[in-house]
Design an enzyme around this catalytic site. Structure first.
Site, PDB file in Angstrom:
ATOM      1  N   SER A 123       0.857  -1.247   0.057  1.00 45.96           N
ATOM      2  CA  SER A 123       0.094  -0.059  -0.125  1.00 45.96           C
ATOM      3  C   SER A 123       0.826   1.314   0.021  1.00 45.96           C
ATOM      4  CB  SER A 123      -1.011  -0.098   1.403  1.00 45.96           C
ATOM      5  OG  SER A 123       0.065   0.293   2.495  1.00 45.96           O
ATOM      6  N   ASP A 124       0.277   2.321  -0.499  1.00 42.71           N
ATOM      7  CA  ASP A 124       0.798   3.638  -0.241  1.00 42.71           C
ATOM      8  C   ASP A 124       0.812   3.633   1.310  1.00 42.71           C
ATOM      9  OD1 ASP A 124       2.585   6.118  -0.357  1.00 42.71           O
ATOM     10  OD2 ASP A 124       1.385   6.819  -2.067  1.00 42.71           O
ATOM     11  N   TRP A 125       1.716   4.604   1.796  1.00 43.89           N
ATOM     12  CA  TRP A 125       1.728   4.557   3.211  1.00 43.89           C
ATOM     13  C   TRP A 125       0.432   5.200   3.691  1.00 43.89           C
ATOM     14  CZ3 TRP A 125       5.176   2.005   1.237  1.00 43.89           C
ATOM     15  CH2 TRP A 125       6.576   1.781   1.973  1.00 43.89           C
TER      16      TRP A 125
END
Ligand code: BGC
Length: 755
Positions: free
Chosen positions: A228-230
């Site tokens: 995932s993106d952060w």
């Protein structure tokens, strides 16, 4: 990628623990299975290594690393070799730091010049973005660490980036926003793909099964891990079910627990946990074993060499560039001493060194017997007496042989927000104009992450060198170009419009009520400007050199039903060695969809000595001619004519050849909802249908039909059912039934039949 770890004996909890991070920059180990923790680090143009315990916002605290030219610059190199050398160097620095996964490259498309993160992306064109991204990934991974191509998908703005829904029709996704990812995934096999924050057509990317599983894994064959993106995960269980393997950063196991509970409740298939755990465990095989130090001096030299390939010479009237090193040069502008060389946010690097253009220019010019004087002309923080600063700059410009103004926006481009204007600060515009009046010759060097407008000053200056953001050695590279040590060879990877109002997404960016509707469809960047014939300041693909090139002798051979080979002669007709970019565009109106006026379908950068002539071959594959057909869910090459154009840029074509391709015959299933015309044109049923239609007409109707040929046009698009109902024509039921059966049966499974 197959994990060598045996997860079979692990408890559900242990497997679930692999599925989210240990803090911000690491995965969790599972000692029982011999699975170690690995470290992840940004980013696309330098390794921003933060110790695993550091937080996300501690942007400045990363240790020193080479800041290579950001993607905006690499895009302008049009050279996969440049992208590859950046990738390989990142791989070496990552390995030395014990980093297993480097978070990049970003291959999102520049939909609007205002996107704050355009400096981290390559181009407005998917082919250019994909070829460069794939080269970066391949080279980085050949050094050991894994890459993370990001941000998947349709992350084309920073405004509301964590919740905006990019509303994009499927053809546009397939033709514009996905192909760069597709190329990187299928050709370079990145270890990981990072999903974006935004929603795509209403569904968060992190939870978008169509994106993460149907397209990415099933169609493209991705076998690595999706991360995932952060902070992009909203519902961990839904994300896992959609195909998201690793959630970053971790949250002390809270979401691992949700996964376990969902399995226990019977809401989540435990096989999904196994599969994701296996993919995350496999990443630990990327753990660098021996940590040899990267040669940072060599990397600085490399950063300088590569930056020299990226800057774009936009204008060079009266051949004012290159400057003679024996000239007297007035260097003006704060960016000459305080380089702007990267953007803000997660890609921000603490450089190992920093070259200023003024130092580099002075060293070379003074050694050759010339003279350099400097005046800042303005300050970056707006302090100081603006009029006095400008007056002092104008004064040195007056007495020098040439003035070089280093200009740029007053704010860094950054992740997290979009730009509001294309304009340079008014004070700098005033300065450029005043210098241009005073100096015998004026050169403007731009340092900017996103396109800036030149309309207030363009015609008043002699030369413009678009330096974008060139990394830590960019200052020296600019000096090399200004003095002719390097012959510029960059070309625009994005259009410079005349006005923001002209940009294709102007009316729908950044969206409203949570949605950004990509109303321009596939008409992004030059595809739009060329299609609607809108003039621009500099077209996509534009770039000058200190030498001249000639293109002729185009030959195109059709190599199959839907492929061709273009061969063209390029010559260096000037006095210096230089690199030339052969740009091949395909233009067609074939098929039932609106095609852009032309699309870049192949390119190659070639080095030519003065007087050298070369034949260059460029293959055009099926995709070069295809459009995405949403009804059949297939790429279709429509039978018809295709113009193969070799261009100086997207707006100026040097040579063209026309080929006719048999392409695909698309046979759509017939139903009562199919148009009369579709029935008539159906290759099998058509003749039968025409006969039975004729047979069903009364004599009177037949006469009327003879008289009313034009009337046929009116009903051509009418669904057959409606047509029969309106006209009262009664086709014999058994004949209609058998035609319907034939019209539905005679279809190959993929709906596409070769001619
Ligand atoms: C950015 C990513 C980056 C990640 C880790 C996010 O905010 O969108 O590009 O890799 O942070 O720093």
């Amino acid at each position: 990628m197959n994990s060598r770890h045996h997860l079979g004996d692990l408890e559900l909890e242990q497997k679930a623990s692999l599925l989210s991070g240990h803090g911000f920059w690491a995965t969790k180990p599972v000692d029982a299975a011999g699975i170690p923790s690995i470290v992840l680090a940004d980013g696309p143009h330098g390794v921003r290594y933060l110790p695993p315990e550091a937080d996300h916002i501690g942007l400045g605290s990363a240790g020193p690393a080479t800041c290579f030219p950001p993607a905006v610059a690499v895009g302008s190199s049009w050279d996969p070799d440049v992208a590859a050398r950046v990738g390989a160097a990142l791989g070496r620095e990552a390995r030395a730091l014990g980093v297993s996964v480097v978070l990049g490259p970003g291959v999102n498309i520049k939909r609007t010049p205002l996107c704050g993160r355009n400096f981290e992306y390559y181009s407005e064109d998917p082919l250019l973005s994909g070829v460069l991204g794939a080269a970066h990934v391949r080279a980085l991974q050949s050094e050991g660490p894994g890459a993370s191509v990001k941000h998947f998908a349709a992350n084309n703005q920073e405004t509301e980036r964590m919740r905006i829904s990019a509303e994009v029709d499927e053809r546009t996704l397939r033709e514009i926003y996905l192909p760069a990812f597709e190329r990187v995934v299928t050709e370079a096999k990145p270890a990981t793909v990072m999903c974006s924050y935004n929603r795509v057509n209403g569904v968060y990317s992190a939870q978008n099964r169509w994106l993460l599983t149907d397209v990415l894994r099933e169609e493209w064959g991705f076998t690595g891990a999706v991360i995932s993106d952060w902070g992009a995960v909203h519902d961990r269980v839904a994300a896992l079910a959609a195909g998201l393997d690793l959630e970053m950063p971790g949250n002390n196991g809270a979401s691992d627990h949700q996964i376990v509970e969902a399995v226990v409740r019977g809401d989540l298939d435990p096989a999904l946990v196994d599969a994701s755990a296996r993919r995350v465990a496999a990443l630990s095989l990327l753990r660098p074993s021996a940590t040899d130090n990267a040669d940072l001096d060599a990397h600085h030299a490399l950063a300088r060499e590569l930056a020299g390939e990226c800057a774009v010479l936009l204008r060079n009237e009266r051949a004012v560039l290159p400057l003679s090193p024996t000239a007297s040069i007035a260097v003006i502008g704060a960016f000459a001493t305080q380089p702007r060389y990267q953007g803000g946010g997660s890609s921000h690097i603490t450089p190992t060194r920093l070259d200023s253009a003024l130092d580099a220019l002075r060293a070379q010019v003074v050694a050759a017997g010339g003279a350099v004087v400097h005046e800042p002309g303005f300050t970056l923080d707006g302090s100081g007496d603006v009029d006095a600063l400008r007056a002092a700059a104008v004064e040195v410009a007056r007495t020098a042989q040439v003035a070089v103004v280093f200009a740029g926006p007053d704010q860094d481009d950054s992740e997290g927000f979009d730009r509001e204007t294309l304009d340079l600060p008014a004070g700098q515009v005033e300065l450029i104009r005043a210098v241009a009046v005073a100096a015998p010759r004026t050169v403007v060097v731009l340092s900017n992450g996103g396109v800036v407008s030149m309309e207030d000053w363009h015609d008043e200056v002699d030369a413009i060198l678009e330096g974008w953001l060139l990394g830590q050695a960019g200052g020296a590279a600019l000096a090399d170009i200004l003095l002719g040590v390097i012959n510029p060879s960059g070309h625009l990877a994005e259009t410079i419009p005349l006005s923001l109002l002209d940009t294709p997404s102007y009316l729908t960016f950044p969206g409203e009520a949570g949605r950004a509707r990509y109303g321009e469809g596939v008409m992004v960047g030059y595809r739009y400007y060329e299609t609607v014939k809108r003039p621009v300041r500099y077209p996509f693909g534009h770039g000058l050199s200190y030498t001249t090139f000639m293109t002729d002798g185009l030959e195109v051979t059709v190599t199959g039903d839907d492929t061709a080979l273009a061969t063209v002669t390029v010559s260096n007709t000037g006095a210096r060695a230089g690199r030339h970019v052969v740009q091949v565009y395909v233009a067609t109106t074939a098929g039932p969809v609106r095609r852009p006026a032309r699309e870049l379908r192949a390119f190659k950068k070639v080095m030519l000595e003065p007087g050298e002539t070369r034949r260059v071959e460029l293959a055009l594959d099926r995709r070069a001619f295809a459009y995405y057909d949403v009804e059949t869910g297939r790429w279709i090459v429509a039978p018809g004519q295709y113009h193969i154009q070799v261009g100086h840029d997207a707006a100026h074509i040097a040579v063209e050849a026309i080929v006719t391709l048999p392409g695909d015959v698309l046979v759509r299933q017939l139903s009562l909802d199919s148009a009369l015309e579709e029935w008539i044109k159906h290759p099998v049923v058509g003749p039968m249908f025409i006969r039975s239609l004729r047979d069903s007409l009364s004599n009177e109707m037949r006469e009327q039909a003879e008289d009313a040929r034009d009337g046929l046009r009116m009903v051509a698009s009418m669904p057959l059912g409606k047509f029969l109902q309106f006209t009262g024509i009664a086709i014999a039921p058994d004949s209609l039934a058998s035609m319907l059966e034939l019209g539905q049966a005679d279809i190959p499974t993929d709906g596409v039949k070769r001619a």
